[in-house]
Design an enzyme around this catalytic site. Sequence first.
Site, PDB file in Angstrom:
ATOM      1  N   PRO A 352     -20.296  40.203 -47.456  1.00  0.00           N
ATOM      2  CA  PRO A 352     -20.100  39.307 -46.312  1.00  0.00           C
ATOM      3  C   PRO A 352     -20.179  37.841 -46.732  1.00  0.00           C
ATOM      4  CG  PRO A 352     -22.209  40.453 -46.189  1.00  0.00           C
ATOM      5  CD  PRO A 352     -21.515  40.999 -47.364  1.00  0.00           C
ATOM      6  N   GLY A 354     -21.402  34.081 -47.271  1.00  0.00           N
ATOM      7  CA  GLY A 354     -22.686  33.408 -47.421  1.00  0.00           C
ATOM      8  C   GLY A 354     -23.719  34.145 -48.239  1.00  0.00           C
ATOM      9  N   VAL A 355     -23.303  35.142 -49.009  1.00  0.00           N
ATOM     10  CA  VAL A 355     -24.279  35.875 -49.803  1.00  0.00           C
ATOM     11  C   VAL A 355     -24.312  35.374 -51.249  1.00  0.00           C
ATOM     12  CG1 VAL A 355     -24.335  37.975 -48.448  1.00  0.00           C
ATOM     13  CG2 VAL A 355     -22.596  37.692 -50.214  1.00  0.00           C
ATOM     14  N   LYS A 357     -21.489  34.613 -53.342  1.00  0.00           N
ATOM     15  CA  LYS A 357     -20.419  35.036 -54.255  1.00  0.00           C
ATOM     16  C   LYS A 357     -19.859  33.831 -55.009  1.00  0.00           C
ATOM     17  CE  LYS A 357     -17.960  36.962 -50.953  1.00  0.00           C
ATOM     18  NZ  LYS A 357     -18.802  36.666 -49.772  1.00  0.00           N
ATOM     19  N   THR A 358     -19.523  32.805 -54.220  1.00  0.00           N
ATOM     20  CA  THR A 358     -18.949  31.622 -54.852  1.00  0.00           C
ATOM     21  C   THR A 358     -19.958  30.946 -55.771  1.00  0.00           C
ATOM     22  OG1 THR A 358     -17.736  31.303 -52.824  1.00  0.00           O
ATOM     23  CG2 THR A 358     -17.706  29.491 -54.373  1.00  0.00           C
ATOM     24  N   SER A 674     -18.379  56.116 -37.828  1.00  0.00           N
ATOM     25  CA  SER A 674     -19.820  56.208 -38.067  1.00  0.00           C
ATOM     26  C   SER A 674     -20.669  56.001 -36.823  1.00  0.00           C
ATOM     27  CB  SER A 674     -20.239  55.227 -39.150  1.00  0.00           C
ATOM     28  OG  SER A 674     -20.083  53.915 -38.687  1.00  0.00           O
ATOM     29  N   LYS A 717     -26.208  48.410 -43.377  1.00  0.00           N
ATOM     30  CA  LYS A 717     -26.599  48.842 -42.034  1.00  0.00           C
ATOM     31  C   LYS A 717     -28.113  48.847 -41.887  1.00  0.00           C
ATOM     32  CE  LYS A 717     -22.547  51.662 -41.065  1.00  0.00           C
ATOM     33  NZ  LYS A 717     -22.017  53.020 -41.051  1.00  0.00           N
TER      34      LYS A 717
HETATM   35  P1  ADP Z   1     -19.981  33.283 -50.327  1.00  0.00           P
HETATM   36  O1  ADP Z   1     -19.110  32.782 -51.412  1.00  0.00           O
HETATM   37  O2  ADP Z   1     -20.475  34.668 -50.598  1.00  0.00           O
HETATM   38  O3  ADP Z   1     -19.423  33.173 -48.960  1.00  0.00           O
HETATM   39  P2  ADP Z   1     -21.628  31.070 -51.071  1.00  0.00           P
HETATM   40  O4  ADP Z   1     -21.641  31.315 -52.528  1.00  0.00           O
HETATM   41  O5  ADP Z   1     -20.785  30.012 -50.528  1.00  0.00           O
HETATM   42  O6  ADP Z   1     -21.299  32.403 -50.318  1.00  0.00           O
HETATM   43  O7  ADP Z   1     -23.143  30.869 -50.591  1.00  0.00           O
HETATM   44  C1  ADP Z   1     -23.525  30.064 -49.499  1.00  0.00           C
HETATM   45  C2  ADP Z   1     -24.760  29.279 -49.865  1.00  0.00           C
HETATM   46  O8  ADP Z   1     -25.866  30.101 -50.035  1.00  0.00           O
HETATM   47  C3  ADP Z   1     -24.641  28.528 -51.168  1.00  0.00           C
HETATM   48  O9  ADP Z   1     -25.184  27.278 -51.025  1.00  0.00           O
HETATM   49  C4  ADP Z   1     -25.417  29.351 -52.149  1.00  0.00           C
HETATM   50  O10 ADP Z   1     -25.938  28.577 -53.181  1.00  0.00           O
HETATM   51  C5  ADP Z   1     -26.491  29.911 -51.282  1.00  0.00           C
HETATM   52  N1  ADP Z   1     -26.934  31.203 -51.781  1.00  0.00           N
HETATM   53  C6  ADP Z   1     -26.452  32.417 -51.445  1.00  0.00           C
HETATM   54  N2  ADP Z   1     -27.105  33.408 -52.082  1.00  0.00           N
HETATM   55  C7  ADP Z   1     -28.072  32.815 -52.818  1.00  0.00           C
HETATM   56  C8  ADP Z   1     -29.086  33.303 -53.711  1.00  0.00           C
HETATM   57  N3  ADP Z   1     -29.254  34.607 -53.945  1.00  0.00           N
HETATM   58  N4  ADP Z   1     -29.881  32.412 -54.292  1.00  0.00           N
HETATM   59  C9  ADP Z   1     -29.720  31.109 -54.068  1.00  0.00           C
HETATM   60  N5  ADP Z   1     -28.804  30.577 -53.249  1.00  0.00           N
HETATM   61  C10 ADP Z   1     -27.965  31.418 -52.623  1.00  0.00           C
END
Ligand code: ADP
Length: 795
Positions: A352, A354-355, A357-358, A674, A717
Amino acid sequence: MTERLIPIIPIRDGIIFPHTDAVLTFGRPKSLSALETSFQHERIVCFVLQKNSKLNDPSPSDLYSIGTLSRIERMIKTEGEINAHVKGLARVKILSFEEHESFLLARVVEIPEVVDNNEEIKALSNHLTNEFRRAMNLGKPADFLVFMNIMSETSPAEFSDLLASVLDLKVNERQQLLEITNVKTRLEKITELLAKEIKVLELERRIANKTQERFEKGAREAMLRERLRTIEEELNKENGEETSETREYFVKIKAANMPKEVEEKAKKEVKRLGQMNQFNPESAYIRNYLDWLVSLPWSTKSKSKTDIKGAEKILNDDHYGLEKVKERIVEYLAVHKLAGSIKGPILCFVGPPGVGKTSLGKSIAHSLGRKFVRVSLGGIRDEAEIRGHRRTYVGALPGRIIQGIKDAGTKNPVFMLDEIDKVGADFRGDPSSALLEALDPEQNNSFSDHYLEVPFDLSDVLFVATANMLDTIPPALRDRLEIIHFAGYTHEEKFHIAKAHLLKKQQANHGLKDEHIVITDEALRDVIHHYTREAGVRNLERRIATIFRKAAKMVAQGSKAKITVTPKNLSKFLGPVKFSSTIIEKKDEVGMSTGLAWTEAGGEILFIEVALMPGKGQLTLTGQLGDVMKESCQAALSYIRARASSFGLADSFFHKLDVHVHVPEGAVPKDGPSAGTAITTALVSALTKIPVKRTVGMTGEVTLRGRVLEIGGVKEKVIAAHRAGLKTVILPKDNKKDIEDVPKEVKNDLKFYFVSHMDEVLQLALAKPIPSPKTTTQVSYSRPVLRSPHTHPVD
Ligand code: ADP
């Protein structure tokens, strides 16, 4: 007046006026004879105009009757010719011809000049003098001596004859003038003729001027054109060698260190540009193209670090948790280090928003000492977006891959292909095929972009892809990807992420120091619980940013005291609580169950509501349910109807009822099998009027016979159930294995039951057991066959 016998000499086309001189050439025998004879005596002859100039030996009747009495001043004889200087003396009238053997001889009488009204003549003379001067100024050709004579004081008669002799007239007009004996009349006639001549002269002058102007203009243009041609020639000559622009390009090409074939192509284009007129629109396209060629990192590389320990440390420093993901990445980098190149599959982070990935992608680049570029593929349907437009298109550009490489400035960046699951295909070609070419290690050393026309080597690029879900990734592409799942964070993980990373990052971003502000742990937890509901931490980061922004404003406005954010004053910063009602606060309800769902945005809890109304057995489904979910509802109803008696229901209960199943948050499309257990539970609860326990969440597919089948996305979930404050989770038995991945603190907080049949679900989820069939009044009921639940509490 005395009559005189005078030799007559015919003249073909000229008239000698009295008071004028002329040099004439004579050749006809009769004329010669007359001249010679006369020259030896009085030297006086009479010149008379022939009526027809073509006659060689005119008879008296061929001559005009008025001529000019003249004196032969001098004579030069040459072979058969006489040149004679003659002077006109007076007008004479021929009275009669006499016999003579060798020339014409006639009796003539002088015609007296009639001069009257002196004043008028004077005025006319003055006018004529001016006019004549004007004519001279306009370019009338005239002997200077004659001009002097005319201008000097002369008698009106002499003046008129002198003028008559210089006028540009036809012979018969001259004859007419000769025949006018009245001086005034003659002057008037001359005035008229001179005016005409002046008009002609003026016209001629104007024409001449115009012609001159035109000629001058033409000449000027011709000269300028010629000069331009010379300049162009010179320029082209120079271009052929080098202008400053082409020289600059050659330098840039050299600096770009291109592969040989690319360099040749580029040089050819530079030459083409050199030979091109500056104003040729195509030169702009060529310049654009050359700018692209020289700005690509054909052989610029970051010096890649391959210190695996160091990379691991950077990944750990930048990210909290995500142990498995980090481990997998470190393995990947290790293989890469040993193999020396990236031949393996492409890493694809699925999860999802904000986890992280980027930000993990960025960390990989950082840990390897490489540049990072990110290209979003969301919504791309046109192959040209990936591979570029051909140069023949107006506004053509290279595709996103090459654009990304240019942005990176090196040929070995970490290249993130964002939202690879959102690439679609339509009539404009299939972008995924271009992506495949870019990602395939066998062919990507010569990736062809339509705009560049020359291959670019992508084999040093470390591609990383991200996606929210797997289902929509085209199979061929998916084949190339090594999927790494990101499940979403628990509250505790979010808390730690915020504490270790987000707070520091945002505090620095807002220019705040530790002495300015502190957010207490309790406040932070409240932000997580009451102001966000998400799998990732994107909104959490935003909320934290909001707090700091407000604090920054207070500091900037001069607040000296340290700001402490506590649960109490949190609403001052973030406004009223956004998500207050946890499950705990709700009460058990009839006809409403809690399902666990998996969406692109991570795990979710899902309420399923059932309402019964008197009716005719109609099933209504609302809440944007997908086909599979609708079928689940029907299957659930069929299962209940088939086993109506065991639930204490009359066999025909359905005939008198309408059933409405609704899944709230209707704007969000929901699908998948599900929710089967949750739907069935809600239906049974509604029909039996037994409430469902509010703290129980469930997921699992249900067959018509009530078997509960395995489903996906368990980790997400379960985390969502935990986040929502559920206490018990009912899962299909076959999903027991997936519980391993669930974070410890979640496992500790939840009670898990693994079931294989719907009966077990009902027993666990309903607030009290289903009453025995005996207690129902309708039809005959058999005892409900509730199997003993095979419950498997984990803790
Ligand atoms: P995605 O690409 O999955 O949508 P982002 O990489 O943009 O998410 O993450 C959103 C923000 O949350 C960023 O500022 C990122 O540094 C921070 N973040 C997410 N997961 C972590 C983590 N495990 N540890 C530290 N910062 C995190």
